[in-house]
Design a protein around this motif. Structure first.
Motif, mmCIF file in Angstrom:
data_model
loop_
_atom_site.group_PDB
_atom_site.id
_atom_site.type_symbol
_atom_site.label_atom_id
_atom_site.label_comp_id
_atom_site.label_asym_id
_atom_site.label_seq_id
_atom_site.Cartn_x
_atom_site.Cartn_y
_atom_site.Cartn_z
ATOM 1 N N GLY A 230 -22.689 2.408 -42.439
ATOM 2 C CA GLY A 230 -24.067 1.948 -42.447
ATOM 3 C C GLY A 230 -25.068 3.058 -42.634
ATOM 4 N N TRP A 231 -26.306 2.646 -42.804
ATOM 5 C CA TRP A 231 -27.420 3.560 -42.936
ATOM 6 C C TRP A 231 -28.438 3.271 -41.824
ATOM 7 C CZ3 TRP A 231 -27.540 7.542 -46.306
ATOM 8 C CH2 TRP A 231 -26.638 7.527 -47.376
ATOM 9 N N TYR A 232 -28.908 4.335 -41.230
ATOM 10 C CA TYR A 232 -29.970 4.272 -40.230
ATOM 11 C C TYR A 232 -31.090 5.184 -40.711
ATOM 12 C CZ TYR A 232 -26.726 2.076 -36.930
ATOM 13 O OH TYR A 232 -25.851 1.216 -36.310
ATOM 14 N N ARG A 233 -32.263 4.998 -40.129
ATOM 15 C CA ARG A 233 -33.367 5.899 -40.464
ATOM 16 C C ARG A 233 -34.191 6.193 -39.226
ATOM 17 N NH1 ARG A 233 -36.999 1.736 -44.214
ATOM 18 N NH2 ARG A 233 -37.747 0.382 -42.516
ATOM 19 N N GLN A 234 -34.847 7.346 -39.269
ATOM 20 C CA GLN A 234 -35.702 7.743 -38.161
ATOM 21 C C GLN A 234 -36.965 8.367 -38.725
ATOM 22 O OE1 GLN A 234 -33.858 10.291 -35.226
ATOM 23 N NE2 GLN A 234 -35.354 9.685 -33.680
ATOM 24 N N ALA A 235 -38.085 7.738 -38.437
ATOM 25 C CA ALA A 235 -39.382 8.268 -38.833
ATOM 26 C C ALA A 235 -39.933 9.127 -37.704
ATOM 27 C CB ALA A 235 -40.335 7.122 -39.156
ATOM 28 N N PRO A 236 -40.853 10.037 -38.002
ATOM 29 C CA PRO A 236 -41.414 10.898 -36.953
ATOM 30 C C PRO A 236 -42.013 10.079 -35.812
ATOM 31 C CG PRO A 236 -42.032 11.706 -39.114
ATOM 32 C CD PRO A 236 -41.359 10.378 -39.338
ATOM 33 N N GLY A 237 -41.619 10.419 -34.602
ATOM 34 C CA GLY A 237 -42.147 9.744 -33.419
ATOM 35 C C GLY A 237 -41.556 8.383 -33.140
ATOM 36 N N LYS A 238 -40.562 7.984 -33.921
ATOM 37 C CA LYS A 238 -39.954 6.669 -33.730
ATOM 38 C C LYS A 238 -38.468 6.798 -33.442
ATOM 39 C CE LYS A 238 -43.214 4.031 -36.556
ATOM 40 N NZ LYS A 238 -43.347 3.008 -37.641
ATOM 41 N N GLN A 239 -37.903 5.720 -32.902
ATOM 42 C CA GLN A 239 -36.471 5.711 -32.636
ATOM 43 C C GLN A 239 -35.686 5.466 -33.915
ATOM 44 O OE1 GLN A 239 -35.871 2.756 -29.515
ATOM 45 N NE2 GLN A 239 -35.935 4.355 -27.958
ATOM 46 N N ARG B 183 -25.740 14.322 -41.541
ATOM 47 C CA ARG B 183 -26.858 15.162 -41.113
ATOM 48 C C ARG B 183 -28.210 14.604 -41.545
ATOM 49 N NH1 ARG B 183 -25.035 21.525 -41.645
ATOM 50 N NH2 ARG B 183 -23.278 21.394 -40.235
ATOM 51 N N GLY B 184 -28.200 13.650 -42.445
ATOM 52 C CA GLY B 184 -29.442 13.010 -42.859
ATOM 53 C C GLY B 184 -29.988 13.529 -44.172
ATOM 54 N N THR B 185 -30.746 12.661 -44.823
ATOM 55 C CA THR B 185 -31.434 13.030 -46.059
ATOM 56 C C THR B 185 -32.854 12.456 -46.003
ATOM 57 O OG1 THR B 185 -31.312 12.995 -48.485
ATOM 58 C CG2 THR B 185 -30.567 11.013 -47.350
ATOM 59 N N GLN B 186 -33.814 13.268 -46.394
ATOM 60 C CA GLN B 186 -35.216 12.864 -46.282
ATOM 61 C C GLN B 186 -35.614 11.962 -47.443
ATOM 62 O OE1 GLN B 186 -37.685 13.712 -43.848
ATOM 63 N NE2 GLN B 186 -38.870 12.163 -44.962
ATOM 64 N N VAL B 187 -36.276 10.863 -47.112
ATOM 65 C CA VAL B 187 -36.884 9.987 -48.112
ATOM 66 C C VAL B 187 -38.378 9.932 -47.824
ATOM 67 C CG1 VAL B 187 -37.070 7.619 -48.950
ATOM 68 C CG2 VAL B 187 -34.814 8.616 -48.485
ATOM 69 N N LEU C 106 -26.737 3.155 -50.791
ATOM 70 C CA LEU C 106 -27.901 2.352 -50.425
ATOM 71 C C LEU C 106 -28.877 2.400 -51.589
ATOM 72 C CD1 LEU C 106 -29.208 0.663 -48.124
ATOM 73 C CD2 LEU C 106 -30.491 2.744 -47.521
ATOM 74 N N GLN C 107 -28.993 1.284 -52.290
ATOM 75 C CA GLN C 107 -29.970 1.165 -53.361
ATOM 76 C C GLN C 107 -31.275 0.672 -52.746
ATOM 77 O OE1 GLN C 107 -29.777 1.884 -56.716
ATOM 78 N NE2 GLN C 107 -31.954 1.389 -56.781
ATOM 79 N N MET C 108 -32.317 1.461 -52.911
ATOM 80 C CA MET C 108 -33.609 1.136 -52.307
ATOM 81 C C MET C 108 -34.626 0.887 -53.418
ATOM 82 S SD MET C 108 -33.706 3.865 -49.160
ATOM 83 C CE MET C 108 -33.840 5.290 -50.237
ATOM 84 N N ASP C 109 -35.134 -0.311 -53.488
ATOM 85 C CA ASP C 109 -36.125 -0.701 -54.497
ATOM 86 C C ASP C 109 -37.426 -1.110 -53.818
ATOM 87 O OD1 ASP C 109 -33.401 -2.343 -56.129
ATOM 88 O OD2 ASP C 109 -34.257 -0.386 -56.649
ATOM 89 N N SER C 110 -38.485 -1.153 -54.605
ATOM 90 C CA SER C 110 -39.800 -1.556 -54.095
ATOM 91 C C SER C 110 -40.155 -0.790 -52.833
ATOM 92 C CB SER C 110 -39.817 -3.066 -53.820
ATOM 93 O OG SER C 110 -39.505 -3.806 -54.987
ATOM 94 N N LEU C 111 -39.998 0.505 -52.894
ATOM 95 C CA LEU C 111 -40.208 1.340 -51.713
ATOM 96 C C LEU C 111 -41.661 1.333 -51.267
ATOM 97 C CD1 LEU C 111 -37.758 4.174 -52.635
ATOM 98 C CD2 LEU C 111 -37.735 2.917 -50.490
ATOM 99 N N LYS C 112 -41.828 1.403 -49.950
ATOM 100 C CA LYS C 112 -43.148 1.379 -49.318
ATOM 101 C C LYS C 112 -43.336 2.663 -48.512
ATOM 102 C CE LYS C 112 -42.698 -3.632 -48.591
ATOM 103 N NZ LYS C 112 -42.712 -4.710 -47.565
ATOM 104 N N PRO C 113 -44.579 3.033 -48.229
ATOM 105 C CA PRO C 113 -44.808 4.236 -47.407
ATOM 106 C C PRO C 113 -44.092 4.164 -46.054
ATOM 107 C CG PRO C 113 -46.839 3.554 -48.442
ATOM 108 C CD PRO C 113 -45.838 2.475 -48.740
ATOM 109 N N GLU C 114 -43.973 2.984 -45.481
ATOM 110 C CA GLU C 114 -43.308 2.850 -44.185
ATOM 111 C C GLU C 114 -41.797 3.039 -44.266
ATOM 112 O OE1 GLU C 114 -45.463 0.704 -45.624
ATOM 113 O OE2 GLU C 114 -44.900 -1.391 -45.210
ATOM 114 N N ASP C 115 -41.258 3.177 -45.457
ATOM 115 C CA ASP C 115 -39.838 3.508 -45.606
ATOM 116 C C ASP C 115 -39.591 5.012 -45.465
ATOM 117 O OD1 ASP C 115 -39.702 1.061 -48.211
ATOM 118 O OD2 ASP C 115 -38.970 0.835 -46.152
#
Length: 119
Positions: A35-44, A111-115, A80-89
């Motif tokens: 799976g894929w997870y994500r973590q934005a600054p200040g969020k879980q 280790r993660g990759t920045q989007v 993970l194909q990501m389309d119609s990307l938004k700033p909140e992604d």
């Protein structure tokens, strides 16, 4: 030892697309769910999408219809194909896998990759 190596992150404009890859290597007997997870600054850290060994998928509500998870069992790779990307992604995206090492399952993280999605 198991390694999960992500690639494909980067900077993209709103509405654009990116494709992330995560290749598993090492002493792997078999792979279960990935799976894929994500973590934005200040969020879980949150689940983005997951796929079982049988191909069943699960998506976060915020990514349904825009993101597609898939896997290549022969290559031990999840995409993970990501389309119609938004700033909140915008976030660091982490690969996760349940890996059978010997006779037991272990959970591993990349280790993660920045989007970054710019408006």
């Amino acid at each position: 030892q198991v390694q999960l190596v992500e690639s494909g992150g980067g900077l993209v404009q709103v509405g654009g697309s990116l494709r992330l890859s995560c290749a598993a290597s090492g002493t792997i007997s078999s792979l279960n769910s990935m799976g894929w997870y994500r973590q934005a600054p200040g969020k879980q850290r949150e689940l983005v999408a997951a796929i079982t060994s049988g191909g069943s998928t699960n998506y976060a509500d915020s990514t349904k219809g825009r993101f597609t998870i898939s896997r290549d069992r022969a290559k031990n790779t999840v995409y993970l194909q990501m389309d119609s990307l938004k700033p909140e992604d915008t976030a660091v995206y982490y690969c996760n896998a349940d890996v059978m090492v010997g006779l037991r399952f272990e959970n591993w993280w990349g280790r993660g990759t920045q989007v970054t999605v710019s408006s």
